[in-house]
Scaffold this active site. Structure first.
Site, PDB file in Angstrom:
ATOM      1  N   GLU A  33      31.936  44.075  34.738  1.00 53.89           N
ATOM      2  CA  GLU A  33      31.504  44.826  35.922  1.00 53.89           C
ATOM      3  C   GLU A  33      31.291  46.316  35.638  1.00 53.89           C
ATOM      4  OE1 GLU A  33      34.286  43.975  39.062  1.00 53.89           O
ATOM      5  OE2 GLU A  33      33.797  41.854  39.081  1.00 53.89           O
ATOM      6  N   GLU A  86      33.735  35.119  37.620  1.00 56.03           N
ATOM      7  CA  GLU A  86      34.728  35.434  38.653  1.00 56.03           C
ATOM      8  C   GLU A  86      34.174  35.027  40.006  1.00 56.03           C
ATOM      9  OE1 GLU A  86      36.282  39.429  39.047  1.00 56.03           O
ATOM     10  OE2 GLU A  86      36.434  39.643  36.863  1.00 56.03           O
TER      11      GLU A  86
HETATM   12  O1  IFM Z   1      40.522  41.979  40.575  1.00 58.56           O
HETATM   13  C1  IFM Z   1      39.163  42.246  40.435  1.00 58.56           C
HETATM   14  C2  IFM Z   1      38.738  42.099  38.987  1.00 58.56           C
HETATM   15  O2  IFM Z   1      39.481  42.897  38.145  1.00 58.56           O
HETATM   16  C3  IFM Z   1      37.293  42.485  38.844  1.00 58.56           C
HETATM   17  N1  IFM Z   1      36.459  41.782  39.791  1.00 58.56           N
HETATM   18  C4  IFM Z   1      36.879  41.753  41.173  1.00 58.56           C
HETATM   19  C5  IFM Z   1      38.324  41.308  41.274  1.00 58.56           C
HETATM   20  C6  IFM Z   1      38.747  41.283  42.757  1.00 58.56           C
HETATM   21  O3  IFM Z   1      38.604  42.538  43.325  1.00 58.56           O
END
Ligand code: IFM
Length: 458
Positions: A176, A363
């Protein structure tokens, strides 16, 4: 009409390909703890979380899930769930404490043991090299707005893959980059807590450059490595067909998605990104040849997906002149809405608008106010519905032709949710932080059953 609970019971695992990878994800600072163990250095999150007012209750990742000591139990939990994959990150300051020079043998030994045990358990690791733990000395030398940080990262990536590449084939360079650049350097909500738009734009470019340089370094260190990046992709939808809202939506999308997708997938920065950012730091950061480096072919794209936002124009709102609000009533404890169709939409978009590359959902998940009830159980029925409905959306994307290879739920464990500290729980497994006891939630049981039904059908 099928409701979410019917869906959880009826979702057909046969809609996913035989070799689909079922996984869960974590990141080092969020679960490991052991902040001063084995010669680990200091990262920007160690520094930031110690500053008053940066995290809920002043929480830090010093101990977190103490995965540094409890990792064997955590791998056993993954085995019980029947996971085929585990996405973890290595901590840069644990492996290379000052951000340059030789690797720390204690850190290398820790990850070698963990990766070896995953292999013995039949769990394929997907390893992220940068999940926001910049060594503090590199921030002190300028951080991501400085071009040299990209070279430091590529050097680290090559050394890490040389040391661990025999135990892991799948690597993610950067997690990210949007969050690191804009939350870290524009709004200051994340480490290192700086507030400057030109710095954020320079940081975004250098994170992308770091990705491209690392792709080369990783392939040099391990020719069998498969390499990708994990982009946070938001489904950005105009609130109306009003011209101003449509233009605001295009700017919002340029910032959230296209700034990262286009260059990584070999197209260079698109016009909408040049229009937004050339005079705000981009033109000054890009050197001839950078876009070729960033666009080096990758083996897969990691999609981190959480939200659909409805965008309307607001000339007074920052450089985007655009405001995005949750598309549906906010029902998760972070104020995010549950819109499974948004996942289908981003997957189909990436696959149709860009040249096809295999995709993993690296994710996806939700935070709910989970608790241990008087029977000792954590009945997170909301997460069961969430998981089933997002997997149904993923299946629809596959049926629409998307080359989707796996799903990594965020997260395996409740953990340190950055500025939200420990009050935000994303895990399939509940963590009682005071005792470090793990309690698999109802969602873990549902996921285990779904994975096992998929295995039986495949
Ligand atoms: O916890 C975070 C992760 O570290 C990165 N993506 C989003 C998740 C939830 O906010």
């Amino acid at each position: 009409m099928t409701g979410p609970d019917d869906l959880a019971a009826q979702l057909d695992p046969g809609r996913f390909p035989r070799d689909f990878v079922w996984g869960a994800a974590t990141s080092a600072y969020q679960v490991e703890g052991g902040f001063d163990a084995g010669g680990r250095g200091v990262s920007i999150w160690d520094t930031f979380a110690r500053q008053p007012g940066t995290t809920v209750h002043g929480d830090t990742g010093d101990i977190a899930c103490d995965h540094y000591r409890n990792w064997r139990e955590d791998v056993a939990l993954m085995r019980d769930l029947g996971l085929g994959g585990y996405r973890l990150s290595v901590s840069w300051p644990r492996l290379q404490p000052g951000g340059r020079g030789a690797l720390n043998p204690v850190g290398v030994a820790f990850y070698r043991e963990l990766l070896g045990t995953l292999a013995d358990s039949g769990i394929r690791p997907l390893v992220t090299l940068y999940h926001w733990e910049l060594p503090q000395p590199l921030e002190d030398a300028g951080g991501w707005p400085s071009r040299d940080t990209a070279s430091r990262f590529a050097e680290f990536a090559g050394l890490a893959v040389e040391a661990l590449g025999d135990l892991a084939a799948d690597w993610i360079t950067v997690n990210e980059p949007w969050c690191q650049a804009f939350l870290g350097y524009e709004s200051g909500k994340h480490a290192p807590g700086r507030r400057s738009l030109p710095d954020a734009v320079a940081a975004a470019h250098h994170l992308l450059l770091a990705h491209g340089l690392a792709v080369r370094a990783i392939r040099g260190a391990s020719p069998r490595a498969r390499v990708g990046i994990a982009d946070l992709l938001t489904d950005v939808v105009a609130a109306s067909s009003d011209e101003a809202d449509l233009a605001a939506t295009a700017r919002y999308d340029a910032n959230s998605n296209r700034l990262f997708l286009d260059p990584v997938l070999g197209r260079g920065y698109p016009d909408c990104v040049h229009e937004l950012y050339d005079r705000r730091g981009l033109a000054a950061s890009v050197v001839a040849g950078d876009e070729e480096v960033i666009g080096a072919p990758i083996d897969f794209l990691g999609v981190n997906h959480y939200q659909r936002v409805l965008v309307h124009a607001d000339p007074a709102d920052g450089h985007l002149g655009a405001v995005g609000v949750p598309a549906e009533p906010a029902t998760t404890s972070l104020g995010w809405s549950v819109t499974p169709d948004a996942l289908r939409s981003v997957l189909v978009r990436v696959s149709r608008e860009y040249s096809p590359v295999p995709i993993y959902i690296t994710e996806n998940g939700a935070s709910y106010p989970d608790y241990v009830d008087p029977t000792g159980q954590v009945r997170d029925v909301e997460r069961v519905s969430y998981l089933a409905s997002y997997l149904a959306a993923a299946a629809e994307a596959i049926e629409a032709g998307v080359d989707l290879r796996g799903y990594f739920h965020w997260s395996l464990l409740d953990n340190f949710e950055w500025g939200e500290g420990y009050r935000s729980r994303f895990g399939l497994v509940y963590v009682d932080y005071g005792t470090q006891r793990r309690i698999p939630k109802a969602s873990a049981a549902w996921y285990r059953d779904f994975i096992s039904r998929h295995r039986r059908r495949a």
